[in-house]
Design an enzyme around this catalytic site. Structure first.
Site: not given
Length: 252
Positions: A152, A182-184, A187
């Site tokens: 990933y 983005p981080g966390l 979604t």
């Protein structure tokens, strides 16, 4: 008034859907793509008054479908001003020695090859018009590598490198290329990664306040509304509680 068009991949949920809605509010008609026809059709009902939505159902890793559908857009939809390459996924969280090759294929095919296929279909017209903005949604995993992230992280490092290469190659044509990492973000991402295990997915976002899809959409909104001579080329955005890919202050 001249029609402005934005194409968003992975628009059935999360960041993609939020981007579709916020760009529509900014006066863009939307080409929304994804694999779930029912969700794309439902998105029509959320469009602001006066804005149009063209739903296209396909999987970005299906090269034939991508080129067939995006290469034969109805005449009013051909000149795309903004492309948001948002479709992406993570499958599994295994160390490299026990990783599932099907998971590896899915991540590389969607995150890397899918982005390339869609971009290939759209970029020539932008070059002809000497105008356009491409926004590639990457990840903090494209800037750092973390345990069990292996493939990933590799796929998101590829997105970062491709974004930089696009920016160089398209510079003579005046096409803006932006990477947002983005981080966390809360979604369906973790639900997909953990293959429907809701309990495990929910734990990822507990104990701190994660980013929301709307936060990323608002950054996209800000980027596309900059003057012609300004491009926010590379953006890393984290929740306040997150300092790196692996360090999150969970104190709630």
């Amino acid at each position: 008034m001249e029609q402005k068009i934005a194409l968003i991949t992975g628009a059935t949920s999360g960041i993609g859907k939020a981007c579709a809605l916020i760009l529509a509010k900014n006066g863009y008609d939307i080409i929304a793509t994804g694999r779930r026809t029912d969700r794309l059709e439902a998105l029509k009902n959320e469009m602001p008054e006066g804005r149009k939505l063209l739903p296209l159902t396909f999987d970005v890793r299906d090269k034939e479908a991508v080129f067939k559908l995006l290469g034969n857009l109805p005449e009013p939809w051909k000149n795309i001003d903004i492309l948001v390459n948002n479709a992406g996924n993570a499958h599994g969280l295994d160390p490299i020695q026990t990783g599932d090759t099907a998971d590896w294929d899915a991540m590389i095919d969607i995150n890397v090859k899918g982005l390339l296929y869609v971009s290939k279909a759209i970029i020539p017209t932008m070059c002809e018009r000497k105008s356009g903005t491409i926004i590639n949604i990457g990840s903090i995993a494209g800037k750092e590598v973390y345990p069990n992230g292996n493939v990933y992280c590799g796929s998101k490092h590829a997105v970062d490198a491709i974004t930089q290469g696009m920016r160089i190659d398209l510079n003579p044509f005046g096409v803006k290329v932006i990477g947002i990492h983005p981080g966390l973000v809360e979604t369906e991402f973790s639900l997909v990664r953990f293959k429907g295990d809701e309990e495990r997915a929910e734990k990822i976002y507990q104990g701190y306040e994660p980013l929301l899809a709307q936060d990323i959409a608002e950054i996209v909104e800000f980027c596309v509304n900059r003057p012609p001579h300004v491009v926010l080329a590379d953006i890393v955005v984290l929740p306040t509680a997150q300092a790196s890919a692996t360090l999150v202050n969970k104190n709630k």
